[in-house]
Scaffold this motif. Structure first.
Motif, PDB file in Angstrom:
ATOM      1  N   MET A   1      -0.031 -13.155  -9.805  1.00  0.00           N
ATOM      2  CA  MET A   1       0.780 -12.940 -10.019  1.00  0.00           C
ATOM      3  C   MET A   1       1.555 -12.218  -8.633  1.00  0.00           C
ATOM      4  SD  MET A   1       2.074  -9.212 -11.135  1.00  0.00           S
ATOM      5  CE  MET A   1       2.175 -10.050 -13.197  1.00  0.00           C
ATOM      6  N   GLU A   2       2.585 -12.090  -7.697  1.00  0.00           N
ATOM      7  CA  GLU A   2       2.592 -11.956  -6.312  1.00  0.00           C
ATOM      8  C   GLU A   2       1.951 -10.905  -5.942  1.00  0.00           C
ATOM      9  OE1 GLU A   2       6.411 -12.149  -3.124  1.00  0.00           O
ATOM     10  OE2 GLU A   2       6.472 -13.378  -5.083  1.00  0.00           O
ATOM     11  N   SER A   3       1.651 -10.458  -4.822  1.00  0.00           N
ATOM     12  CA  SER A   3       1.426  -8.985  -4.582  1.00  0.00           C
ATOM     13  C   SER A   3       2.654  -8.822  -3.545  1.00  0.00           C
ATOM     14  CB  SER A   3       0.289  -8.712  -3.821  1.00  0.00           C
ATOM     15  OG  SER A   3      -0.589  -9.230  -4.469  1.00  0.00           O
ATOM     16  N   LEU A   8       7.390  -5.685   2.505  1.00  0.00           N
ATOM     17  CA  LEU A   8       8.395  -5.375   1.540  1.00  0.00           C
ATOM     18  C   LEU A   8       7.904  -3.937   1.730  1.00  0.00           C
ATOM     19  CD1 LEU A   8      10.972  -6.186   0.090  1.00  0.00           C
ATOM     20  CD2 LEU A   8       9.093  -6.990  -1.544  1.00  0.00           C
ATOM     21  N   LYS A   9       6.669  -3.823   1.310  1.00  0.00           N
ATOM     22  CA  LYS A   9       6.584  -1.902   1.283  1.00  0.00           C
ATOM     23  C   LYS A   9       7.086  -0.762   2.749  1.00  0.00           C
ATOM     24  CE  LYS A   9       1.754  -2.539  -1.155  1.00  0.00           C
ATOM     25  NZ  LYS A   9       0.458  -2.413   0.189  1.00  0.00           N
ATOM     26  N   GLY A 185      13.550   0.620  -3.212  1.00  0.00           N
ATOM     27  CA  GLY A 185      12.572   2.020  -3.038  1.00  0.00           C
ATOM     28  C   GLY A 185      13.542   2.491  -4.069  1.00  0.00           C
ATOM     29  N   ILE A 186      13.734   2.207  -5.268  1.00  0.00           N
ATOM     30  CA  ILE A 186      14.823   3.253  -6.507  1.00  0.00           C
ATOM     31  C   ILE A 186      12.971   3.015  -7.532  1.00  0.00           C
ATOM     32  CG2 ILE A 186      16.281   3.101  -8.523  1.00  0.00           C
ATOM     33  CD1 ILE A 186      17.881   2.055  -6.361  1.00  0.00           C
ATOM     34  N   ILE A 187      12.632   1.445  -8.007  1.00  0.00           N
ATOM     35  CA  ILE A 187      11.124   2.654  -8.721  1.00  0.00           C
ATOM     36  C   ILE A 187       9.762   1.242  -8.924  1.00  0.00           C
ATOM     37  CG2 ILE A 187      13.154   1.122 -10.555  1.00  0.00           C
ATOM     38  CD1 ILE A 187      12.156  -2.142 -10.923  1.00  0.00           C
ATOM     39  N   GLN A 188       9.074   2.090  -8.537  1.00  0.00           N
ATOM     40  CA  GLN A 188       8.083   1.177  -8.635  1.00  0.00           C
ATOM     41  C   GLN A 188       6.606   0.368  -9.016  1.00  0.00           C
ATOM     42  OE1 GLN A 188       5.939   3.326  -5.845  1.00  0.00           O
ATOM     43  NE2 GLN A 188       5.659   4.952  -6.830  1.00  0.00           N
ATOM     44  N   HIS A 189       6.033  -0.441  -9.001  1.00  0.00           N
ATOM     45  CA  HIS A 189       4.603  -0.489  -9.822  1.00  0.00           C
ATOM     46  C   HIS A 189       3.790   0.219  -9.837  1.00  0.00           C
ATOM     47  CE1 HIS A 189       0.922  -2.170  -9.537  1.00  0.00           C
ATOM     48  NE2 HIS A 189       1.062  -1.996 -10.735  1.00  0.00           N
ATOM     49  N   VAL A 190       3.561   1.302 -10.815  1.00  0.00           N
ATOM     50  CA  VAL A 190       2.826   2.609 -10.455  1.00  0.00           C
ATOM     51  C   VAL A 190       1.759   2.511  -8.950  1.00  0.00           C
ATOM     52  CG1 VAL A 190       3.135   2.790 -12.541  1.00  0.00           C
ATOM     53  CG2 VAL A 190       1.136   1.800 -12.314  1.00  0.00           C
ATOM     54  N   SER A 191       1.158   1.444  -9.095  1.00  0.00           N
ATOM     55  CA  SER A 191       0.159   1.931  -8.062  1.00  0.00           C
ATOM     56  C   SER A 191       0.604   1.037  -6.605  1.00  0.00           C
ATOM     57  CB  SER A 191      -1.197   0.946  -7.947  1.00  0.00           C
ATOM     58  OG  SER A 191      -1.411  -0.702  -8.789  1.00  0.00           O
ATOM     59  N   ASN A 192       1.985   0.223  -6.629  1.00  0.00           N
ATOM     60  CA  ASN A 192       2.527  -0.115  -5.199  1.00  0.00           C
ATOM     61  C   ASN A 192       2.270  -1.560  -5.102  1.00  0.00           C
ATOM     62  OD1 ASN A 192       4.951   0.074  -3.788  1.00  0.00           O
ATOM     63  ND2 ASN A 192       3.068   0.920  -2.290  1.00  0.00           N
ATOM     64  N   ARG A 193       2.060  -2.288  -5.850  1.00  0.00           N
ATOM     65  CA  ARG A 193       0.702  -3.385  -5.754  1.00  0.00           C
ATOM     66  C   ARG A 193       1.503  -4.468  -6.453  1.00  0.00           C
ATOM     67  NH1 ARG A 193      -4.920  -2.558  -8.135  1.00  0.00           N
ATOM     68  NH2 ARG A 193      -5.781  -0.133  -6.377  1.00  0.00           N
ATOM     69  N   HIS A 194       2.883  -4.676  -6.823  1.00  0.00           N
ATOM     70  CA  HIS A 194       3.410  -5.811  -7.409  1.00  0.00           C
ATOM     71  C   HIS A 194       5.272  -5.494  -7.354  1.00  0.00           C
ATOM     72  CE1 HIS A 194      -0.578  -7.258  -8.406  1.00  0.00           C
ATOM     73  NE2 HIS A 194      -0.896  -6.585  -9.746  1.00  0.00           N
ATOM     74  N   HIS A 195       5.122  -6.885  -7.399  1.00  0.00           N
ATOM     75  CA  HIS A 195       6.503  -7.006  -7.369  1.00  0.00           C
ATOM     76  C   HIS A 195       7.207  -6.844  -8.245  1.00  0.00           C
ATOM     77  CE1 HIS A 195      10.305  -7.679  -6.174  1.00  0.00           C
ATOM     78  NE2 HIS A 195      10.373  -7.929  -4.586  1.00  0.00           N
ATOM     79  N   PHE A 196       8.435  -6.619  -9.240  1.00  0.00           N
ATOM     80  CA  PHE A 196       8.827  -6.573 -10.277  1.00  0.00           C
ATOM     81  C   PHE A 196       9.075  -8.246 -10.945  1.00  0.00           C
ATOM     82  CE2 PHE A 196      12.313  -6.532 -14.105  1.00  0.00           C
ATOM     83  CZ  PHE A 196      11.435  -5.092 -14.542  1.00  0.00           C
ATOM     84  N   SER A 199       6.765  -9.102 -17.267  1.00  0.00           N
ATOM     85  CA  SER A 199       5.175  -8.734 -18.038  1.00  0.00           C
ATOM     86  C   SER A 199       4.688  -7.435 -18.140  1.00  0.00           C
ATOM     87  CB  SER A 199       4.706  -9.715 -16.376  1.00  0.00           C
ATOM     88  OG  SER A 199       4.748  -7.813 -15.540  1.00  0.00           O
ATOM     89  N   ASP A 200       3.780  -7.633 -19.021  1.00  0.00           N
ATOM     90  CA  ASP A 200       3.544  -6.368 -18.562  1.00  0.00           C
ATOM     91  C   ASP A 200       3.325  -5.018 -18.274  1.00  0.00           C
ATOM     92  OD1 ASP A 200       1.122  -7.863 -18.886  1.00  0.00           O
ATOM     93  OD2 ASP A 200       0.782  -7.141 -21.228  1.00  0.00           O
ATOM     94  N   VAL A 201       4.012  -5.082 -16.966  1.00  0.00           N
ATOM     95  CA  VAL A 201       3.220  -4.735 -15.624  1.00  0.00           C
ATOM     96  C   VAL A 201       3.525  -2.823 -16.164  1.00  0.00           C
ATOM     97  CG1 VAL A 201       2.687  -4.318 -12.923  1.00  0.00           C
ATOM     98  CG2 VAL A 201       2.003  -6.813 -14.386  1.00  0.00           C
ATOM     99  N   LEU A 202       3.388  -2.754 -15.626  1.00  0.00           N
ATOM    100  CA  LEU A 202       3.460  -0.938 -15.488  1.00  0.00           C
ATOM    101  C   LEU A 202       4.123  -0.490 -14.158  1.00  0.00           C
ATOM    102  CD1 LEU A 202       3.290   1.437 -18.063  1.00  0.00           C
ATOM    103  CD2 LEU A 202       1.444   1.930 -16.549  1.00  0.00           C
ATOM    104  N   TYR A 203       5.375   0.263 -14.571  1.00  0.00           N
ATOM    105  CA  TYR A 203       6.459   0.320 -13.230  1.00  0.00           C
ATOM    106  C   TYR A 203       6.984   1.784 -13.700  1.00  0.00           C
ATOM    107  CZ  TYR A 203       6.792  -4.720 -12.592  1.00  0.00           C
ATOM    108  OH  TYR A 203       6.110  -5.743 -12.179  1.00  0.00           O
ATOM    109  N   GLN A 204       7.741   2.348 -12.703  1.00  0.00           N
ATOM    110  CA  GLN A 204       8.185   3.754 -13.140  1.00  0.00           C
ATOM    111  C   GLN A 204       9.637   4.016 -11.578  1.00  0.00           C
ATOM    112  OE1 GLN A 204       5.361   5.543  -9.818  1.00  0.00           O
ATOM    113  NE2 GLN A 204       5.581   7.073 -11.587  1.00  0.00           N
ATOM    114  N   PHE A 205      10.385   4.887 -11.848  1.00  0.00           N
ATOM    115  CA  PHE A 205      11.505   5.560 -11.493  1.00  0.00           C
ATOM    116  C   PHE A 205      10.562   6.017 -10.377  1.00  0.00           C
ATOM    117  CE2 PHE A 205      14.114   3.557 -14.540  1.00  0.00           C
ATOM    118  CZ  PHE A 205      15.546   3.302 -14.115  1.00  0.00           C
TER     119      PHE A 205
END
Length: 398
Positions: A1-3, A8-9, A185-196, A199-205
Motif C-alpha cells: 500500500m502506498e505510503s 504530500l504530508k 487535511g480534512i481526513i487522515q490515516h490515524v497514524s498519518n502513514r497512508h493515503h486514502f 480498504s479496511d485501513v483506519l482513517y478519521q476526520f
C-alpha cells in the motif's frame, strides 16, 4: 500500500491550517454579528454595510480574552487578511491597521474566493455534518495498536457510504473524493502513514468543524499537530482512557460544540424569527441555550412527514428557486426537521423575489437532497455554499 510522501504530508498540513483559519474566521464573524460590532456604518455621506471599525475590534479582542494585547490582536487580524477572510471596505489598505478604519468579512459582501481548495473544504464540511446528523453513523471510536481513536471510519466503509448516499457515482469516484479530502487535511490515516484507499485501513476526520477555536491558535502554523494532541480537542488523534463499554459514535462535547441557528439574512430580517439575531450564535461566548428556546412557534398548521410529502397524489408541487444573495444574505429563515420548512421570508429580500414563501418545505439545496436533515445541518450547507442558491421546495397546492 502506498505510503504518504513527505511533500504530500506537508501539503495536507498546510491545507489543514488554512481550513482552521477559515473556521476560526467564520466563528469570529458570527460572534461579531451577535455582538453588534458588525453593522451598517456611514462615512463621508456613504453607507458601508456589514462592516466593523478596526480599533473597536481590537478592543473587543482584548476584552474577550482573544488577544492579550493590541499587538497580538493586530497580528491575528492580519492573519485573516492574509487568508482573504477580511479586507478593507475600499481595498485601500493591504494590512490591518489598529485605527478608525472600516473592514469587512468577505463572506458578508460575496467577495470570498471560491477556489478549488475552498470547495474541497466545503465538501468535507458538508459530508461531516451529514455523517453526524444520522443515528447510525459510520464514525465510531475504534482501537488500533492498543490506542483508541475517536470519530474514525474504515476506508471501505466510507466508500460504501459515499456511493449509497449519492455523494459519488461509483467506488472509483468515491476513492478520488477521499484522496482529495486527505490531501486537503480534512481526513487522515490515524497514524498519518497512508493515503486514502478502498480498504479496511483506519482513517478519521482530522478537522473538528464544531470545536470552538481560540484565535491565538492561528499564530502557530504548526498548531494543527498541537491541536490534535490537545485534551481539549476530543476530535483528533490522541490516546483515550480505556472505556470498553462505549464504542459508539460520540458527539463533540456540548460545551465545545457550536450550534448553528438557522436564518439566512443578517439585517432587518433577524426580527422575523422571534429572536434579536437568530442567524448568529445567541451568545457571544458560544455556549448556547437549548435549541428549542431560540425557535419561534412554527408557522405550520400541523406537522407534515416526508412520507406524506412524497406519497403519490399528494397535494404538493415542487418548485425550483434560484436565489442570488445580496450584501446581507438571502432573506429567509429555516426551521423544523425531516422535513424542514420555511419559517419566515423577508419581503424585501432575494428569497422573496425568487418566489420563496413561508410553509414551503426544503427538498434540496444546490442539488443535495435534504428532506432527511434538520435545520441546523441545512443552515450549515447554505452558509458554507456559494452566494447563488439553487433550492427545490415543495408547497401545498392551493
Amino acid at each position: 500500500m502506498e505510503s504518504l510522501s513527505n511533500s504530500l504530508k506537508k501539503k495536507a498540513t498546510e491545507q489543514h491550517y488554512r481550513a482552521e483559519v477559515m473556521i476560526a474566521g467564520e466563528q469570529l464573524r458570527l460572534r461579531l454579528h451577535d455582538g453588534k460590532l458588525i453593522k451598517d456604518r456611514r462615512y463621508h455621506l456613504r453607507t458601508y454595510p456589514n462592516c466593523f471599525v478596526a480599533k473597536e475590534l481590537t478592543d473587543w479582542l482584548i476584552d474577550h480574552k482573544e488577544a492579550p494585547d493590541r499587538e497580538t490582536g493586530i497580528r491575528l487580524m492580519q492573519k485573516l487578511m492574509d487568508h482573504y477572510i477580511i479586507h478593507h471596505v475600499c481595498d485601500e489598505h493591504s494590512d490591518y491597521k489598529d485605527a478608525k478604519l472600516l473592514y469587512r468579512f468577505r463572506k458578508d459582501d460575496g467577495t470570498f474566493p471560491l477556489t478549488k481548495d475552498v470547495k474541497v473544504f466545503m465538501r468535507g464540511q458538508s459530508l461531516y455534518e451529514k455523517l453526524v446528523s444520522v443515528e447510525e453513523s459510520i464514525l465510531k471510536v475504534r482501537e488500533e495498536n492498543s490506542v483508541k481513536y475517536q470519530r474514525t471510519f474504515l476506508g471501505c466503509e466510507m466508500i460504501d457510504w459515499l456511493v449509497q448516499e449519492g455523494e459519488a457515482e461509483n467506488r472509483k469516484e468515491a476513492v478520488e473524493l477521499g484522496q482529495a479530502l486527505l490531501e486537503h487535511g480534512i481526513i487522515q490515516h490515524v497514524s498519518n502513514r497512508h493515503h486514502f484507499f478502498d480498504s479496511d485501513v483506519l482513517y478519521q476526520f482530522w478537522i473538528n468543524f464544531r470545536r470552538r477555536r481560540r484565535l491565538t491558535e492561528l499564530l502557530n502554523e504548526n498548531s494543527s499537530r498541537t491541536l490534535s494532541e490537545s485534551p481539549d480537542s476530543p476530535f483528533c488523534l490522541r490516546k483515550l482512557n480505556p472505556d470498553p463499554g462505549n464504542t459508539s459514535f460520540l458527539s463533540v462535547q456540548t460545551n465545545k460544540e457550536i450550534k448553528i441557528v438557522s436564518a439566512v439574512r443578517r439585517s432587518s430580517i433577524t426580527s422575523l424569527a422571534g429572536n434579536s439575531n437568530p442567524y448568529f450564535s445567541p451568545a457571544p461566548t458560544l455556549v448556547f441555550p437549548p435549541v428549542a428556546e431560540c425557535n419561534p412557534k412554527s408557522v405550520l398548521k400541523r406537522p407534515v412527514t416526508n412520507e406524506e410529502l412524497l406519497s403519490p397524489g399528494a397535494p404538493y408541487i415542487k418548485k425550483t428557486l434560484t436565489i442570488v444573495g445580496d450584501a446581507v444574505g438571502w432573506g429567509f429563515v429555516v426551521r423544523g426537521g425531516r422535513p424542514c420548512h420555511i419559517q419566515a421570508v423577508d419581503p424585501g429580500g432575494p428569497a422573496a423575489a425568487a418566489g420563496m414563501k413561508v410553509c414551503q418545505f426544503v427538498f434540496s439545496v444546490n442539488g443535495m437532497y435534504v428532506l432527511h436533515l434538520d435545520y441546523q445541518t441545512i443552515s450549515s450547507l447554505i452558509m458554507t455554499g456559494p452566494r447563488t442558491l439553487v433550492m427545490e421546495v415543495m408547497e401545498a397546492i392551493e
